[in-house]
Write a protein that holds these residues in place. Structure first.
Motif, mmCIF file in Angstrom:
data_model
loop_
_atom_site.group_PDB
_atom_site.id
_atom_site.type_symbol
_atom_site.label_atom_id
_atom_site.label_comp_id
_atom_site.label_asym_id
_atom_site.label_seq_id
_atom_site.Cartn_x
_atom_site.Cartn_y
_atom_site.Cartn_z
ATOM 1 N N ALA A 43 10.520 22.242 22.460
ATOM 2 C CA ALA A 43 10.436 22.408 23.917
ATOM 3 C C ALA A 43 9.295 21.567 24.479
ATOM 4 O O ALA A 43 9.455 20.869 25.498
ATOM 5 N N ASP A 44 8.136 21.634 23.818
ATOM 6 C CA ASP A 44 7.001 20.807 24.256
ATOM 7 C C ASP A 44 7.361 19.331 24.229
ATOM 8 O O ASP A 44 7.013 18.564 25.141
ATOM 9 N N ALA A 45 8.055 18.927 23.162
ATOM 10 C CA ALA A 45 8.407 17.510 23.004
ATOM 11 C C ALA A 45 9.343 17.045 24.112
ATOM 12 O O ALA A 45 9.215 15.929 24.621
ATOM 13 N N LEU A 46 10.297 17.889 24.486
ATOM 14 C CA LEU A 46 11.237 17.491 25.533
ATOM 15 C C LEU A 46 10.591 17.529 26.915
ATOM 16 O O LEU A 46 11.008 16.790 27.814
ATOM 17 N N MET A 100 7.705 11.480 22.805
ATOM 18 C CA MET A 100 8.251 12.777 22.431
ATOM 19 C C MET A 100 7.285 13.496 21.499
ATOM 20 O O MET A 100 6.960 14.673 21.721
ATOM 21 N N TYR A 101 6.864 12.823 20.443
ATOM 22 C CA TYR A 101 5.855 13.327 19.518
ATOM 23 C C TYR A 101 4.816 12.227 19.320
ATOM 24 O O TYR A 101 5.151 11.039 19.352
ATOM 25 N N ALA A 102 3.574 12.635 19.071
ATOM 26 C CA ALA A 102 2.545 11.628 18.811
ATOM 27 C C ALA A 102 2.923 10.774 17.608
ATOM 28 O O ALA A 102 2.708 9.566 17.592
ATOM 29 N N SER A 103 3.514 11.414 16.585
ATOM 30 C CA SER A 103 3.999 10.718 15.398
ATOM 31 C C SER A 103 4.869 11.687 14.621
ATOM 32 O O SER A 103 4.826 12.913 14.844
ATOM 33 N N ALA A 104 5.640 11.146 13.690
ATOM 34 C CA ALA A 104 6.449 12.012 12.832
ATOM 35 C C ALA A 104 5.555 12.926 12.000
ATOM 36 O O ALA A 104 5.888 14.100 11.774
ATOM 37 N N GLU A 105 4.410 12.390 11.567
ATOM 38 C CA GLU A 105 3.492 13.194 10.763
ATOM 39 C C GLU A 105 2.910 14.350 11.577
ATOM 40 O O GLU A 105 2.775 15.470 11.069
ATOM 41 N N ALA A 132 13.226 8.046 26.719
ATOM 42 C CA ALA A 132 13.080 7.700 25.301
ATOM 43 C C ALA A 132 12.852 8.949 24.472
ATOM 44 O O ALA A 132 12.028 9.803 24.828
ATOM 45 N N LEU A 133 13.572 9.030 23.342
ATOM 46 C CA LEU A 133 13.393 10.122 22.393
ATOM 47 C C LEU A 133 12.711 9.584 21.137
ATOM 48 O O LEU A 133 11.851 8.723 21.234
ATOM 49 N N ARG A 134 13.112 10.057 19.957
ATOM 50 C CA ARG A 134 12.502 9.595 18.714
ATOM 51 C C ARG A 134 13.267 8.414 18.142
ATOM 52 O O ARG A 134 14.439 8.200 18.442
ATOM 53 N N ASN A 135 12.563 7.642 17.307
ATOM 54 C CA ASN A 135 13.190 6.609 16.481
ATOM 55 C C ASN A 135 13.994 5.601 17.304
ATOM 56 O O ASN A 135 15.045 5.126 16.876
ATOM 57 N N GLY A 136 13.499 5.289 18.494
ATOM 58 C CA GLY A 136 14.146 4.287 19.329
ATOM 59 C C GLY A 136 15.376 4.771 20.072
ATOM 60 O O GLY A 136 16.051 3.979 20.730
ATOM 61 N N VAL A 137 15.699 6.044 19.980
ATOM 62 C CA VAL A 137 16.872 6.601 20.663
ATOM 63 C C VAL A 137 16.552 6.796 22.134
ATOM 64 O O VAL A 137 15.470 7.268 22.501
ATOM 65 N N THR A 138 17.479 6.415 23.000
ATOM 66 C CA THR A 138 17.346 6.652 24.428
ATOM 67 C C THR A 138 18.563 7.436 24.918
ATOM 68 O O THR A 138 19.599 7.472 24.264
ATOM 69 N N ASP A 139 18.428 8.042 26.093
ATOM 70 C CA ASP A 139 19.533 8.802 26.653
ATOM 71 C C ASP A 139 19.293 8.959 28.143
ATOM 72 O O ASP A 139 18.189 8.697 28.645
ATOM 73 N N ASP A 140 20.318 9.413 28.851
ATOM 74 C CA ASP A 140 20.150 9.752 30.257
ATOM 75 C C ASP A 140 19.323 11.027 30.353
ATOM 76 O O ASP A 140 19.510 11.970 29.567
#
Length: 228
Positions: free
Chosen positions: A52-55, A64-69, A112-120
């Motif tokens: 929820a925080d990430a979105l 979305m996240y500072a990093s995967a780690e 922009a989401l994670r790993n280069g994914v984008t969406d409306d």
């Protein structure tokens, strides 16, 4: 066309269902394994809150996240917490997401989401709904794929079928639910493999929650799907 207002309402209802189910656990129950390999129920609840925080970050134009780690570390940090703390965190983070969703915004913009994914932006509430509904099942508290709202199940099958569509590593597949609904996925070349079954079983296979053993493939082996 995505209806973000409708989806935000569905997210609120789905969150209430999840909180009601999780609220029947106790502190010991939170430490028990979930349906996700290597994760306890505490991991699942922590992930739901941090997602929820990430979105909220996504809707605000932040990473979305500072990093995967960092994402993984936050879940590990929060997983051992007592049930009351877990539930309050899910409740509070869900409220912040609803607040972000209710703010005036251009819902046609690309985010922009994670790993280069984008969406409306308009699809972000549905993405949150996916997290709530599937992870409710993952908790292993009696809420099964068959309990998901029928409309959600159809939309999520379509969403995942579109995700794998055109993937050269997935053979062409024609999915047919028991009620006649159909979805294409995989490569666009070649005759599609027919895969039929109940909609929850189709969703379970696409989402990596079931092995597809209950699906009818006319004797063919189901293809391996890439990880989500």
């Amino acid at each position: 066309m995505n209806d973000h207002v409708r989806d935000l309402a569905s997210v609120r209802e789905a969150t209430d269902r999840l909180l009601t189910s999780a609220g029947k656990l106790d502190n010991a129950g939170v430490t028990q394994p979930s349906h996700l390999p290597g994760w306890t129920r505490g991991h699942v609840l922590a992930h739901v809150a941090r997602n929820a925080d990430a979105l909220v970050n996504v809707l605000a134009g932040r990473r979305m996240y500072a990093s995967a780690e960092t994402r993984d570390a936050d879940i590990e940090r929060d997983a051992p917490r007592p049930l009351s703390v877990q539930l309050q965190d899910v409740r509070d983070s869900a409220a912040l997401f609803q607040e972000a969703g209710a703010a005036p915004a251009d819902w046609t913009r690309t985010v922009a989401l994670r790993n280069g994914v984008t969406d409306d932006a308009s699809r972000i509430p549905f993405r949150r709904l996916i997290e709530i509904e599937l992870h409710h099942v993952d908790l292993g508290v009696g809420y099964e794929l068959e309990d998901l709202p029928e409309d959600f199940t159809g939309r999520e099958i379509a969403f995942l079928a579109a995700r794998f569509a055109g993937n050269p590593d997935v053979p062409a597949v024609l999915l047919t639910a028991a009620d006649g609904r159909q979805w294409h996925t995989g490569r666009t070349q070649g005759d599609p493999m027919p895969v039929t079954g109940a909609a929850p079983d189709l969703l379970g296979w696409l989402a990596g929650r079931r092995d597809g053993a209950s699906l009818n493939t006319s004797g063919a082996l189901l293809p391996a799907l890439p990880p989500l």
